[in-house]
Design an enzyme around this catalytic site. Structure first.
Site, PDB file in Angstrom:
ATOM      1  N   GLY A  70       0.844  -1.310  -0.014  1.00 19.89           N
ATOM      2  CA  GLY A  70      -0.093   0.145  -0.123  1.00 19.89           C
ATOM      3  C   GLY A  70       0.959   1.527   0.083  1.00 19.89           C
ATOM      4  N   CYS A  75      -6.101  -9.199  -2.035  1.00 18.79           N
ATOM      5  CA  CYS A  75      -5.580  -7.783  -1.531  1.00 18.79           C
ATOM      6  C   CYS A  75      -6.269  -6.488  -2.170  1.00 18.79           C
ATOM      7  CB  CYS A  75      -3.983  -7.753  -2.037  1.00 18.79           C
ATOM      8  SG  CYS A  75      -3.279  -6.134  -1.424  1.00 18.79           S
ATOM      9  N   ASN A  76      -6.707  -5.869  -1.546  1.00 17.70           N
ATOM     10  CA  ASN A  76      -7.424  -4.896  -2.056  1.00 17.70           C
ATOM     11  C   ASN A  76      -6.624  -3.902  -2.948  1.00 17.70           C
ATOM     12  OD1 ASN A  76     -10.359  -3.902  -0.323  1.00 17.70           O
ATOM     13  ND2 ASN A  76      -8.999  -5.387   0.519  1.00 17.70           N
ATOM     14  N   THR A  77      -5.523  -3.579  -2.262  1.00 22.27           N
ATOM     15  CA  THR A  77      -4.477  -2.662  -3.202  1.00 22.27           C
ATOM     16  C   THR A  77      -4.134  -3.218  -4.509  1.00 22.27           C
ATOM     17  OG1 THR A  77      -3.650  -2.193  -0.876  1.00 22.27           O
ATOM     18  CG2 THR A  77      -2.168  -1.741  -2.819  1.00 22.27           C
ATOM     19  N   CYS A  87      -9.103  -3.514   3.306  1.00 17.81           N
ATOM     20  CA  CYS A  87      -7.708  -3.986   3.261  1.00 17.81           C
ATOM     21  C   CYS A  87      -7.826  -5.554   4.079  1.00 17.81           C
ATOM     22  CB  CYS A  87      -6.767  -3.175   3.999  1.00 17.81           C
ATOM     23  SG  CYS A  87      -5.082  -4.061   4.358  1.00 17.81           S
ATOM     24  N   THR A  88      -7.435  -6.558   3.450  1.00 11.76           N
ATOM     25  CA  THR A  88      -7.667  -7.785   3.958  1.00 11.76           C
ATOM     26  C   THR A  88      -6.919  -8.097   5.142  1.00 11.76           C
ATOM     27  OG1 THR A  88      -5.957  -8.392   2.356  1.00 11.76           O
ATOM     28  CG2 THR A  88      -8.086  -9.136   1.837  1.00 11.76           C
ATOM     29  N   HIS A  89      -6.010  -7.447   5.321  1.00 11.42           N
ATOM     30  CA  HIS A  89      -5.384  -7.521   6.784  1.00 11.42           C
ATOM     31  C   HIS A  89      -6.310  -6.936   8.210  1.00 11.42           C
ATOM     32  CE1 HIS A  89      -1.818  -7.662   4.562  1.00 11.42           C
ATOM     33  NE2 HIS A  89      -0.972  -8.141   5.683  1.00 11.42           N
TER      34      HIS A  89
HETATM   35  N1  DGL Z   1      -3.585  -6.893   2.195  1.00 11.79           N
HETATM   36  C1  DGL Z   1      -3.608  -5.439   1.398  1.00 11.79           C
HETATM   37  C2  DGL Z   1      -4.783  -4.960   1.092  1.00 11.79           C
HETATM   38  O1  DGL Z   1      -5.995  -5.568   1.099  1.00 11.79           O
HETATM   39  C3  DGL Z   1      -2.685  -4.303   1.885  1.00 11.79           C
HETATM   40  C4  DGL Z   1      -1.452  -4.564   2.696  1.00 11.79           C
HETATM   41  C5  DGL Z   1      -0.453  -3.691   2.034  1.00 11.79           C
HETATM   42  O2  DGL Z   1      -0.170  -2.641   2.035  1.00 11.79           O
HETATM   43  O3  DGL Z   1       0.525  -4.580   1.498  1.00 11.79           O
HETATM   44  O4  DGL Z   1      -5.043  -3.750   0.559  1.00 11.79           O
END
Ligand code: DGL
Length: 264
Positions: free
Chosen positions: A45, A75-77, A185-187
């Site tokens: 991100g 991953c959304n990004t 964000c999936t995290h």
């Molecule tokens: N998991 C990622 C998402 O869904 C973002 C984490 C990152 O910045 O790498 O956007």
């Protein structure tokens, strides 16, 4: 290998995509899943579009060698680049941003908060997809520069996580009294409890649920479902497998059958 027996690929910049695996295992328990998390390069991100594209292409090539029948771009990004990635792949890509935005549109929300990476917020990908279907929806977005990387360390008791959540969601609430918040964000769903503790009145939207629905619809439509009753989960990461084992346990996943280091 018959098409139906092939695994579903799931990719993410790190451990976050395991929140998508959780929803896939609930909805499609018979599917084998091959996961790649690029923790050596997290956070995506804070990177440029070209860097994200090139890193993601390496993950897609890795999954192609595993003969996946489709890939959930967890991953959304990365999903904000899905239109650029699709022509490069011989299999369908299912975007978590498209799935999450379509849910907001279907629910006809008048106002929604979005917490995501700074990259995802800057692209306006959620806004564009929601507004195409629901032009009057007010979207109040805030990018968090630190939360994904804090979570990817695998230590969920850090006070820094709650501080980062509070600081960013407060910015959203100061702009508008949102009642629904997209965890973009999936995290972030890994620490949904922290969000609930800090903001008990907010309804949290985890787009992973809608993405799993979209994967299921695709498999049914293309007659690609795996008839077995319990699939296997195989995790590959450029980072520390111990963190993946810990998150898999925290999310109560089935498996992983194996969790190993892989370089791209
Ligand atoms: N998991 C990622 C998402 O869904 C973002 C984490 C990152 O910045 O790498 O956007």
């Amino acid at each position: 290998m018959f098409q139906n027996d092939r695994p579903i690929g799931v990719l993410d910049s790190g451990v976050g995509g395991l929140t998508v695996v959780r929803q896939l295992q609930r909805l499609l328990p018979g599917e084998d899943i091959v996961y790649f998390g690029d923790s050596a390069n997290v956070p995506y991100g804070n990177r440029s579009e070209d860097e994200i594209f090139l890193l993601t292409m390496k993950m897609l090539r890795f999954l192609e060698q595993k003969q996946v029948k489709c890939v959930a771009v967890a991953c959304n990004t990365i999903s904000t680049l899905v239109e650029r990635l699709r022509p490069e792949c011989p299999f369908p890509l299912i975007s978590i941003v498209e799935a999450g935005a379509d849910f907001v549109a279907r629910e006809k929300l008048r106002r929604v908060g979005l917490i995501a990476t700074e990259f995802t917020v800057k692209t306006g990908a959620y806004d564009a997809r929601i507004h195409a279907q629901l032009p009057d929806c007010e979207i109040v977005a805030k990018g968090s520069p630190n939360l994904a990387a804090l979570i990817d360390k695998g230590d969920f008791n850090q006070s820094a996580i709650n501080e980062e959540i509070t600081e960013n969601v407060d910015v959203i609430l100061a702009k508008a009294p949102v009642e629904d918040l997209i965890l973009g964000c999936t995290h972030f769903p890994i620490v949904a409890e922290n969000f609930r503790a800090c903001f008990p009145r907010l309804r949290l939207i985890d787009p992973a649920e809608q993405q799993a629905d979209a994967v299921k619809n695709l498999l049914v439509y293309r007659k690609l479902s795996n008839p077995q009753t319990r699939g296997a989960l195989t995790i590959h990461t450029s980072g520390d497998p111990a963190v993946y084992e810990a998150v898999a346990k925290r999310l109560e996943l089935f498996g992983p059958e194996s969790c190993e280091v892989a370089s791209l």
